[in-house]
Structure formats: C-alpha cells, structure tokens
Design a protein around this motif. Structure first.
Motif, PDB file in Angstrom:
ATOM      1  N   PRO A   1       0.852  -1.094   0.219  1.00 29.60           N
ATOM      2  CA  PRO A   1       0.097   0.082  -0.076  1.00 29.60           C
ATOM      3  C   PRO A   1       0.857   1.156   0.125  1.00 29.60           C
ATOM      4  CG  PRO A   1      -0.506  -1.434   1.595  1.00 29.60           C
ATOM      5  CD  PRO A   1       0.695  -2.079   1.313  1.00 29.60           C
ATOM      6  N   ARG A   2       0.211   2.212  -0.478  1.00 25.95           N
ATOM      7  CA  ARG A   2       1.028   3.577  -0.487  1.00 25.95           C
ATOM      8  C   ARG A   2       1.068   3.956   1.040  1.00 25.95           C
ATOM      9  NH1 ARG A   2      -2.095   7.829  -3.855  1.00 25.95           N
ATOM     10  NH2 ARG A   2      -4.016   7.325  -2.468  1.00 25.95           N
ATOM     11  N   GLY A   3       2.142   4.487   1.137  1.00 23.65           N
ATOM     12  CA  GLY A   3       2.674   5.050   2.597  1.00 23.65           C
ATOM     13  C   GLY A   3       3.070   3.752   3.487  1.00 23.65           C
ATOM     14  N   GLU A   4       3.016   4.107   4.944  1.00 18.77           N
ATOM     15  CA  GLU A   4       3.438   3.147   5.776  1.00 18.77           C
ATOM     16  C   GLU A   4       2.091   2.324   6.148  1.00 18.77           C
ATOM     17  OE1 GLU A   4       6.246   2.422   6.932  1.00 18.77           O
ATOM     18  OE2 GLU A   4       7.137   3.914   5.853  1.00 18.77           O
ATOM     19  N   ASP A   5       2.354   0.995   6.094  1.00 12.39           N
ATOM     20  CA  ASP A   5       1.270   0.063   6.584  1.00 12.39           C
ATOM     21  C   ASP A   5       1.801  -1.099   7.182  1.00 12.39           C
ATOM     22  OD1 ASP A   5      -0.534  -1.655   6.756  1.00 12.39           O
ATOM     23  OD2 ASP A   5      -1.700  -1.119   4.832  1.00 12.39           O
ATOM     24  N   GLN A   6       1.800  -0.930   8.572  1.00 11.18           N
ATOM     25  CA  GLN A   6       2.340  -1.942   9.543  1.00 11.18           C
ATOM     26  C   GLN A   6       1.905  -3.413   9.350  1.00 11.18           C
ATOM     27  OE1 GLN A   6       5.211  -1.169  11.232  1.00 11.18           O
ATOM     28  NE2 GLN A   6       4.887   0.987  10.627  1.00 11.18           N
ATOM     29  N   GLY A   7       0.653  -3.484   8.834  1.00 12.26           N
ATOM     30  CA  GLY A   7       0.121  -4.777   8.596  1.00 12.26           C
ATOM     31  C   GLY A   7       0.514  -5.509   7.667  1.00 12.26           C
ATOM     32  N   PHE A   8       1.310  -4.726   6.659  1.00 14.83           N
ATOM     33  CA  PHE A   8       1.744  -5.335   5.355  1.00 14.83           C
ATOM     34  C   PHE A   8       2.822  -6.512   5.579  1.00 14.83           C
ATOM     35  CE2 PHE A   8       3.819  -5.484   0.983  1.00 14.83           C
ATOM     36  CZ  PHE A   8       2.418  -6.021   0.400  1.00 14.83           C
ATOM     37  N   ALA A   9       3.848  -6.120   6.576  1.00 13.31           N
ATOM     38  CA  ALA A   9       4.669  -6.873   6.810  1.00 13.31           C
ATOM     39  C   ALA A   9       4.549  -8.032   7.287  1.00 13.31           C
ATOM     40  CB  ALA A   9       5.558  -6.123   8.016  1.00 13.31           C
ATOM     41  N   ALA A  10       3.389  -8.268   8.078  1.00 15.53           N
ATOM     42  CA  ALA A  10       2.913  -9.891   8.227  1.00 15.53           C
ATOM     43  C   ALA A  10       2.626 -10.322   7.083  1.00 15.53           C
ATOM     44  CB  ALA A  10       1.667  -9.621   9.282  1.00 15.53           C
ATOM     45  N   VAL A  11       1.935  -9.704   6.081  1.00 17.76           N
ATOM     46  CA  VAL A  11       1.650 -10.280   4.947  1.00 17.76           C
ATOM     47  C   VAL A  11       2.660 -10.876   4.073  1.00 17.76           C
ATOM     48  CG1 VAL A  11       0.261  -9.928   2.680  1.00 17.76           C
ATOM     49  CG2 VAL A  11      -0.763  -8.820   5.023  1.00 17.76           C
ATOM     50  N   VAL A  12       3.761 -10.037   3.967  1.00 20.25           N
ATOM     51  CA  VAL A  12       4.945 -10.422   3.393  1.00 20.25           C
ATOM     52  C   VAL A  12       5.293 -11.511   3.870  1.00 20.25           C
ATOM     53  CG1 VAL A  12       7.156  -9.899   2.591  1.00 20.25           C
ATOM     54  CG2 VAL A  12       5.050  -8.270   2.410  1.00 20.25           C
ATOM     55  N   ALA A  13       5.398 -12.004   5.334  1.00 25.83           N
ATOM     56  CA  ALA A  13       6.139 -12.913   5.971  1.00 25.83           C
ATOM     57  C   ALA A  13       5.401 -14.410   5.737  1.00 25.83           C
ATOM     58  CB  ALA A  13       5.999 -12.745   7.585  1.00 25.83           C
ATOM     59  N   LEU A  14       4.323 -14.150   5.115  1.00 27.82           N
ATOM     60  CA  LEU A  14       3.551 -15.435   4.841  1.00 27.82           C
ATOM     61  C   LEU A  14       3.741 -15.878   3.319  1.00 27.82           C
ATOM     62  CD1 LEU A  14      -0.044 -14.968   6.437  1.00 27.82           C
ATOM     63  CD2 LEU A  14       1.978 -16.510   7.188  1.00 27.82           C
ATOM     64  N   CYS A  15       4.379 -14.977   2.666  1.00 20.95           N
ATOM     65  CA  CYS A  15       4.241 -15.277   1.302  1.00 20.95           C
ATOM     66  C   CYS A  15       5.506 -16.184   0.733  1.00 20.95           C
ATOM     67  CB  CYS A  15       4.806 -13.920   0.310  1.00 20.95           C
ATOM     68  SG  CYS A  15       3.570 -12.599   0.318  1.00 20.95           S
ATOM     69  N   ARG A  16       6.553 -16.529   1.328  1.00 22.50           N
ATOM     70  CA  ARG A  16       7.376 -17.584   0.727  1.00 22.50           C
ATOM     71  C   ARG A  16       6.691 -18.967   0.871  1.00 22.50           C
ATOM     72  NH1 ARG A  16      12.511 -18.217  -0.373  1.00 22.50           N
ATOM     73  NH2 ARG A  16      13.148 -15.990  -0.370  1.00 22.50           N
ATOM     74  N   PRO A  17       6.175 -19.341   1.757  1.00 23.28           N
ATOM     75  CA  PRO A  17       5.481 -20.699   1.862  1.00 23.28           C
ATOM     76  C   PRO A  17       4.445 -20.660   0.684  1.00 23.28           C
ATOM     77  CG  PRO A  17       5.250 -19.806   3.901  1.00 23.28           C
ATOM     78  CD  PRO A  17       6.355 -18.863   3.299  1.00 23.28           C
ATOM     79  N   LEU A  18       3.737 -19.853   0.785  1.00 28.20           N
ATOM     80  CA  LEU A  18       2.482 -19.741  -0.072  1.00 28.20           C
ATOM     81  C   LEU A  18       2.919 -19.783  -1.467  1.00 28.20           C
ATOM     82  CD1 LEU A  18      -0.051 -17.405   1.596  1.00 28.20           C
ATOM     83  CD2 LEU A  18       0.337 -19.984   2.002  1.00 28.20           C
ATOM     84  N   PHE A  19       4.085 -18.985  -2.054  1.00 25.55           N
ATOM     85  CA  PHE A  19       4.359 -19.135  -3.249  1.00 25.55           C
ATOM     86  C   PHE A  19       5.030 -20.371  -3.744  1.00 25.55           C
ATOM     87  CE2 PHE A  19       4.802 -14.168  -3.571  1.00 25.55           C
ATOM     88  CZ  PHE A  19       3.857 -14.384  -4.908  1.00 25.55           C
ATOM     89  N   ALA A  20       5.558 -21.327  -2.571  1.00 30.08           N
ATOM     90  CA  ALA A  20       5.726 -22.399  -2.787  1.00 30.08           C
ATOM     91  C   ALA A  20       4.847 -23.402  -3.272  1.00 30.08           C
ATOM     92  CB  ALA A  20       6.845 -22.978  -1.772  1.00 30.08           C
TER      93      ALA A  20
END
Length: 460
Positions: free
Chosen positions: A346-365
């Motif tokens: 998202p544009r600007g700071e979004d603290q919740g987005f870091a938690a979203v990114v943390a899940l991405c590696r296993p989901l992309f697998a």
C-alpha cells in the motif's frame, strides 16, 4: 524439427494459441490493474478484491463457459468444411448472452447475502459487496464479448481477439487510476471505481467486436447478419454441449471461492496474503488458459475434419510449450517471493503489510506446485473440451473439487484449526488430483471417437 511443422506442430499451436495467450495476458493485466491499484489504495481493499473477484467469477463462470463453446462449434464447422453454418452458431451465442443479462442482474441483488455467508471482517465485507455488485451489474457485457470473440477464435483468426483484449486492458489502466483515486475532478470511488472501470472496458470490447463482425463481407461468407433468428435445435446443441463445460468451470471456481473464504476465516492478514499470492500467480495461470483455448480450437478443427491423430500431436506440442513457460514462472515464485509481494504494498506506511509478506514465501512454494499441475490439467482440458467431452469435465470437476478441496479444507479449518500454510496444501492436493484424473481420461482415448459436426455434403 518435425515437431515444428504440420498440423498439430509447435508452429500450428503457437499460431492459434499465441494471440489467445496474449489476449489472456491482457485479461490478466486487467485483473492485476484492479488489484495493484486497490492494493495501493488500502490493505482492506486488497483483502476484499480477491474474494469479491472469486465470487464474481463463480457466478459468471457457467455463462462464460457455455457461451465459450460457440468457439468450439465454429472450429468443428471449419474443420468439416461448413462455413455457412458459422453465422447461425454465432447468433445462438448472442441470444444466450443477452439472456444472461437478466440472470446476472438478479444475482447482483443478493450481494450482501453472498458475503455475509463468508463471515469476513465487517470493514472488508463492505468493500467486497461494493466491488461484487458493480461487476455483476455489467457482467452481461463480459459474456457478450466472450461470445462475439468466438467468431474469430473458432476460425483460428486469434489476432483480432488479441488486439481487442489488449485495447480493453490498456483502457482499464487510466480508468482505474482516475476512478479509484478521484482524479480529473471526479470523486474518489475506491473499489467501486475499479469495478466501474472494468465494466466500461467490457462495453468497449463488445462494441469493437460487433463492428468487426457484422460487415457485408462476413455476412456473405458466414451469414453474420441474416442468420440472426433463434434456432431452437442449434441453441439446444450449444446448451447441451456448452453447459457441462460451463458447469465444470463453475465447480472449479466454486472450490477456489470456498478456499478463499476459508482463508478469510483465519484473519485479514491470511486473506490478504492469499489474495496477494493468487494475484501474483495470475500471470502464470492465465497464459496457460490462453494456450489451452488455442489447443481446443486446433483439436476442434482436427476432430471436425476426422483427424484425431492431429489432435494428439497438438496436445504434445501444447504440453511442452506450457511446461517451458511454467518452469520460468516457478523460478520467479521460488526465487523472489518477497520482491513479487512488494508490488502490492500500500501507499505510505502500513505496519500490517509486513505480516502479509512474511507468509508469502511458503504460499508461493505451494503456488509453484499448483503451476506444475496446471500444465497437465490445462493440456488435457484443451483436448477434452475441443473434442466435446464436456460431460466428463463437469463430473470430474464436481467430484474432485468436493472430495479433494472443499470437504477436507472445511474440516481442517473448523475442526483441526489449521493455519494458512497447511490450508494451501489442500489447494495443491486439489490441483494434483484433477490433473491426474484428466490425464487418465486423455490416455483412455474415448474422446477420439466423438463427432459433433458431420462433414460437408460433397457436390457433384
């Protein structure tokens, strides 16, 4: 080099399939445009667009799948040497598309009930309803556009489809920017603006196809103007052959929609991560659909001409082409998942987005595993659809979606309280099971005996 030339070779499949692949790429671009702009707009909008989009495709998939069979019937008439029948086939698709307007508008009236059943967070649910309702109100234009496109794709003239789809995708980009963020003096519409931009693009695409189709020359060759009357027998044939294919797509999308709804039950972060990975997976998935659609045309023409050996050769060519493409996409998924996720920040700071990114590696697998299954699945789907084996596609989709995804995933979430990563494992199991079932059907060879269109009468 023999694999390149002749009926069913790489050159033949690419000549028909590449424009459709590019067309699917433009459709991919439209969906990604919606999701990227809404992702920049807010995390809640990103979380809402995937379940709302999945529900939209769920309720439109039957109509799209049915009208899409116009292309197969046209292809078989081309192979059988019956061009004079093409206009009548096209018009039955148009009549079906016009009838779909009423049904789709009726479904739009139940938007709140659809997302109340998903039980997502209230702030997300509100955005889901807005996006879904706006798309459903214009969905009839998407069905009509798909039916008109079949006039070109069924004849193997797929460049026109590519050009029109590219035009729609390009138009969707500035419209999304202007309507979502409220530029050029217009109000900021958010998710409603994104859906409105997409609907307007469908209207323009349908109008463009109509201008290209209903010319004097096409009327002379194919009867595109004079064959406008409803033909009960031909319309029945379209529905009987196309509806199982439409039902098959509906069942597939239903399974995915249930999966996304279950992901939303785990939390907004889990839903946003699922939406993000499925969105990033779209460039891998949609081009395979394009090649599969091209394969269905090649197979349809071969079966109409009574040459199943050409259909088998085309299947081998398409499989190899899909495998090469998917290998590249899998390398991206496994090698740079965080980078792919960053496109949706998202544009600007979004603290919740870091938690979203943390899940991405296993989901992309897990997404990479699904991609490998998709190569087999879409090759077999293209062959069976082009040959007319749509009833088997419907039955297999229904059985596999329920027993390999819907039932076990629902039990896992509600009784065993699994997290989002194991839940994606059921999604991969579904793709693997369906790929195996369709591969066994292809190997069995029953599809080679089907004939939908008789050969043209020989003149003295």
């Amino acid at each position: 080099m023999n694999r390149w030339q002749g009926p069913g070779g790489y050159a033949h499949v690419l000549r028909v399939g590449l424009p459709l692949l590019a067309g699917m790429g433009s459709i991919t671009a439209m969906h990604l445009t919606d999701r990227l702009f809404l992702g920049w707009y807010s995390k809640d909008a990103l979380a809402a667009v995937m379940p709302a989009g999945a529900a939209f495709f769920l309720f439109t998939s039957f109509f799209l799948g049915t009208v899409g069979y116009v292309g197969v019937l046209i292809a078989q008439n081309v192979g059988a040497g019956r061009p004079q029948e093409i206009g009548a086939v096209l018009w039955q698709g148009i009549h079906f598309s016009l009838a779909s307007f009423v049904a789709l508008l009726g479904i739009a009236c139940f938007s709140e009930a659809v997302f109340a059943a998903m039980d997502h967070a209230p702030e997300v649910r509100e955005l889901e309803v807005v996006y879904f309702r706006m798309l459903m109100c214009g969905a009839g234009f998407m069905v009509l556009e798909a039916g008109l496109a079949a006039f070109f794709s069924g004849r193997g003239l797929t460049r026109a489809v590519m050009v029109v789809n590219f035009g729609g995708a390009l138009l969707n980009i500035p419209l999304n920017y202007v309507l979502i963020f409220g530029k050029l003096g217009l109000p900021e519409l958010g998710t409603a603006g994104s859906a409105l931009a997409t609907v307007f693009a469908w209207v323009v695409m349908a109008a463009t196809y109509a201008a290209l189709i209903f010319t004097r020359e096409n009327d002379r060759q194919f009867g595109t103007r004079r064959a406008f009357r409803p033909d009960g027998a031909l319309l029945k044939k379209l529905v009987l052959l196309g509806a199982p294919g439409g039902a098959q797509i509906f069942l597939d999308v239903f399974a995915v929609t249930v999966f996304i709804a279950l992901a939303g039950r785990l939390g907004v972060t889990e839903l946003a991560a699922t939406s993000l990975v499925l969105s990033a997976n779209t460039p891998a998935f949609m081009p395979l659909l394009g090649l599969s659609s091209g394969l269905a045309v090649v197979v349809g023409q071969a079966m109409g001409a009574g040459k199943p050996e050409d259909a088998r050769r085309a299947a081998g060519s398409a499989f190899r082409l899909m495998a090469v493409y998917m290998a590249v996409m899998v390398a991206f998924f496994l090698g740079m998942p965080e980078t792919l996720a960053g496109f949706f920040k998202p544009r600007g700071e979004d603290q919740g987005f870091a938690a979203v990114v943390a899940l991405c590696r296993p989901l992309f697998a897990w997404g990479a595993c699904l991609g490998v299954c998709d190569v087999v699945l879409h090759t077999c789907f293209g062959v069976l659809r082009g040959a007319g084996d749509t009833r088997f596609l419907m039955l297999s989709a229904g059985g596999v979606s329920f027993f390999a995804l819907v039932a076990p995933a629902w039990l896992a979430v509600h009784y065993f309280h699994v997290g989002i990563v194991p839940l994606w494992g059921f999604f991969a199991l579904y793709g693997l099971t369906l790929a195996v079932v369709l591969a066994l059907r292809y190997k069995g060879g029953a599809w080679q005996k089907l004939r939908l269109v008789g050969p043209a009468a020989k003149t003295a």
